[in-house]
Design a protein around this motif. Structure first.
Motif, PDB file in Angstrom:
ATOM      1  N   HIS A 121     -20.958  36.299   0.462  1.00 42.98           N
ATOM      2  CA  HIS A 121     -21.647  36.881  -0.697  1.00 42.98           C
ATOM      3  C   HIS A 121     -22.006  35.804  -1.701  1.00 42.98           C
ATOM      4  O   HIS A 121     -23.116  35.773  -2.250  1.00 42.98           O
ATOM      5  N   GLN A 122     -21.051  34.927  -1.937  1.00 48.32           N
ATOM      6  CA  GLN A 122     -21.240  33.835  -2.891  1.00 48.32           C
ATOM      7  C   GLN A 122     -22.408  32.945  -2.448  1.00 48.32           C
ATOM      8  O   GLN A 122     -23.225  32.509  -3.251  1.00 48.32           O
TER       9      GLN A 122
ATOM     10  N   ARG B 270     -25.817  42.932   2.264  1.00 47.00           N
ATOM     11  CA  ARG B 270     -26.940  42.241   1.645  1.00 47.00           C
ATOM     12  C   ARG B 270     -28.272  42.771   2.169  1.00 47.00           C
ATOM     13  O   ARG B 270     -29.333  42.546   1.582  1.00 47.00           O
TER      14      ARG B 270
ATOM     15  N   ALA C  12     -25.508  34.511  -3.293  1.00 50.26           N
ATOM     16  CA  ALA C  12     -25.726  34.463  -4.741  1.00 50.26           C
ATOM     17  C   ALA C  12     -26.150  33.074  -5.202  1.00 50.26           C
ATOM     18  O   ALA C  12     -27.017  32.932  -6.076  1.00 50.26           O
ATOM     19  N   ASN C  13     -25.522  32.056  -4.628  1.00 46.94           N
ATOM     20  CA  ASN C  13     -25.794  30.673  -5.061  1.00 46.94           C
ATOM     21  C   ASN C  13     -27.126  30.140  -4.577  1.00 46.94           C
ATOM     22  O   ASN C  13     -27.804  29.394  -5.254  1.00 46.94           O
TER      23      ASN C  13
END
Ligand code: FRU
Length: 519
Positions: A187-188, A222, A191-192
């Motif tokens: 997930h990160q 996602r 996001a990044n």
């Protein structure tokens, strides 16, 4: 019995400590295998500790296991370096150490067991590269930093992929061996990475199945087109990688053998001083769509069998527990009964001694005798006479109820002193008459022969004949000491019709012949 009970196999008990770096489905399988294997051996005690992926915690746990007195340590070090000192300490203290599946950075171990993590990474790289036709983007979800399988799988994977210029590893995430960390890291990543949604990932390679599945969950959430997911572990069972490949959740996995049975057997061999291999390489295999169905069927059967074995083992250990409880109860009961018996015997002996002392004292008071008559008789026959010759003839074996003076008899003795005193007086007055019979004594006491016998016997425990003989012998003894009479004269004077018989009775009573007393 108590001694026997304490002689359990304490001396042969083997205490094995198992320090697991993590707690997860893979470790669960392995621990269950070790437990099952241990149940086939007597007196094996297993102590498990799990560090939950924390090297400091694992260090403490290893020290605690050693302090608890383990005979051997089986350890999967969370990280290569951090846990090594504790393992070295254990090894240096003389405790054999089996390192399995994850390495230390020292050579201080007795044996090492593992599959080839580099080779697994390499084969998985080759499989994926071939699968996607030598072109595509890969996301790698790493195992815990500093743990040897993560490093080796990564190296093997990269070595394989580097041969395919059309394949790029575009993302390397930290999954730390857990589904949750991999899920969050993915997930990160989304996001990044500004371009993440635009960047096509063709394959996710998780260093184990759980991290691959964690990443998959994030991709699903996602709404990103799903890439292929590959992992390592290939466990059997409903939650295992084989089934996930069969169900197309994973494209491939690699069996990372748990082999708890082998580990435990190796431990027991080491403890038994048997020959063993210092390094054991476990064979493993790729799980793909081609073989997943068959492997899953097989693994289901394995699961069923091991469940049945576990049931059997539970039954057996329940039965053994019951047996040992029964044995303890039996031993305790025997001990208690034994002690009770000893107490009863001691009490009986003490009581008998007390009664005898009392009886002797009372009888001596009443009769003024030095020595108690020891033999007792049946009720007299009409022929019973007080003379020494007839006395000898009339003696019959003891009857059980006559052998011991009872407390009531003693009490009777104490209450009956006037009667005994009178009887003594009659006996003393007549004892010089060698023709004297019990009937004569009874007549003087105004009793029948049987009445006199019963009364005297009840009170003193001795028959009238016995008391008469003892009185004669005592007086004889006295005369030998205080007069100049010859032995024969003394014998006749106290009512014996034969000096030889007097001498015999005297010896029986006093342990010496009259002549010796005279001297
Ligand atoms: C289990 C585990 C496996 C992995 C192995 C690596 O704790 O995380 O999933 O293959 O350890 O050491």
């Amino acid at each position: 019995m108590l001694l026997l009970a304490s002689c359990t196999s304490e001396n042969t008990r083997r205490h094995i400590g198992i320090s697991q770096c993590s707690e997860d489905i893979w470790r669960d399988w392995q621990n269950a295998e070790m437990k099952l294997e241990a149940s086939f051996h007597e007196d094996v005690q297993l102590s498990f500790a799990t560090a939950h992926d924390d090297s400091r915690r694992q260090t403490q746990q290893i020290d605690s296991l050693v302090a608890a007195g383990i005979d051997l340590l089986i350890v999967a070090p969370n990280q290569l370096q951090n846990v090594s000192p504790a393992i070295d300490r254990t090894y240096d203290s003389g405790i054999p150490v089996i390192v399995f599946e994850r390495k230390t950075d020292s050579q201080k171990f007795t044996a090492f067991v593992s599959a080839d993590n580099y080779e697994m990474g390499r084969q998985m790289g080759t499989y994926i590269a071939t699968y996607i036709g030598g072109r595509g983007n890969i996301m790698e979800v790493m195992g815990l930093k500093g743990s040897s399988p993560a490093y080796e799988r990564h190296r093997g994977f990269h070595d394989a992929i580097s041969r395919y210029p059309g394949i790029h590893i575009v993302a390397t995430l930290q999954g730390d061996w857990t589904e949750e960390t991999a899920y969050k890291a993915t997930h990160q990543w989304f996001a990044n990475s500004e371009t993440a949604d635009g960047k096509r990932i063709d394959v996710v390679f998780g260093h184990n199945d759980r991290t691959a599945m964690g990443a998959r969950r994030a991709f699903e959430e996602r709404g990103h087109p799903l890439p292929l997911f590959c992992g390592i572990d290939g466990l059997p069972g409903e939650q295992g990688g084989i089934r996930q490949v069969r169900d197309s959740l994973l494209t491939a996995s690699y069996i990372y053998p748990t082999r708890g049975d082998l580990l435990l057997q190796l431990a027991l061999d080491i403890l038994a001083g048997k020959a063993y291999d210092k390094e054991t390489l476990l064979t493993s295999a790729l799980v793909t769509h081609e073989n997943a169905n068959v492997l899953y069927l097989e693994s289901e059967e394995v699961v069923r069998r091991s469940q049945r074995l576990e049931r059997l083992q539970r039954l057996a250990s329940g039965y053994l527990r019951q047996l040992s409880v029964q044995r303890t109860v039996t031993v305790l009961a025997c001990g208690v009964i034994g002690l009770l018996l000893i107490a009863i015997v001691l009490f009986y002996l003490y009581h008998r001694g007390q009664v005898n002392i009392r009886r002797e004292r009372v009888l001596n008071n009443l009769w003024n005798l030095n020595v108690l008559p020891e033999t007792q008789e049946e009720p007299p026959t009409p022929k019973d006479a007080a003379g020494p010759e007839t006395t000898e003839d009339s003696e019959t074996p003891d009857t059980p109820e006559d052998t011991e003076p009872t407390a009531s008899a003693i009490a009777a003795m104490e209450d009956s002193s006037p009667f005994i005193a009178r009887f003594r007086e009659v006996v003393e007055r007549n004892m010089s008459n060698s023709e004297l019979t019990v009937e004569d004594l009874a007549a003087e006491m105004h009793l029948s022969r049987v009445q006199l016998y019963r009364k005297v016997k009840t009170i003193t425990g001795s028959s009238p004949v016995e008391l008469l003989r003892t009185a004669r012998l005592n007086r004889g003894h006295q005369q030998l000491l205080t007069t100049d009479k010859t032995v024969s004269e003394v014998a006749y004077a106290v009512g014996f019709s034969s000096p030889a018989y007097f001498t015999k009775c005297f010896k029986d009573e006093f342990g010496m012949v009259p002549g010796e007393v005279r001297k």
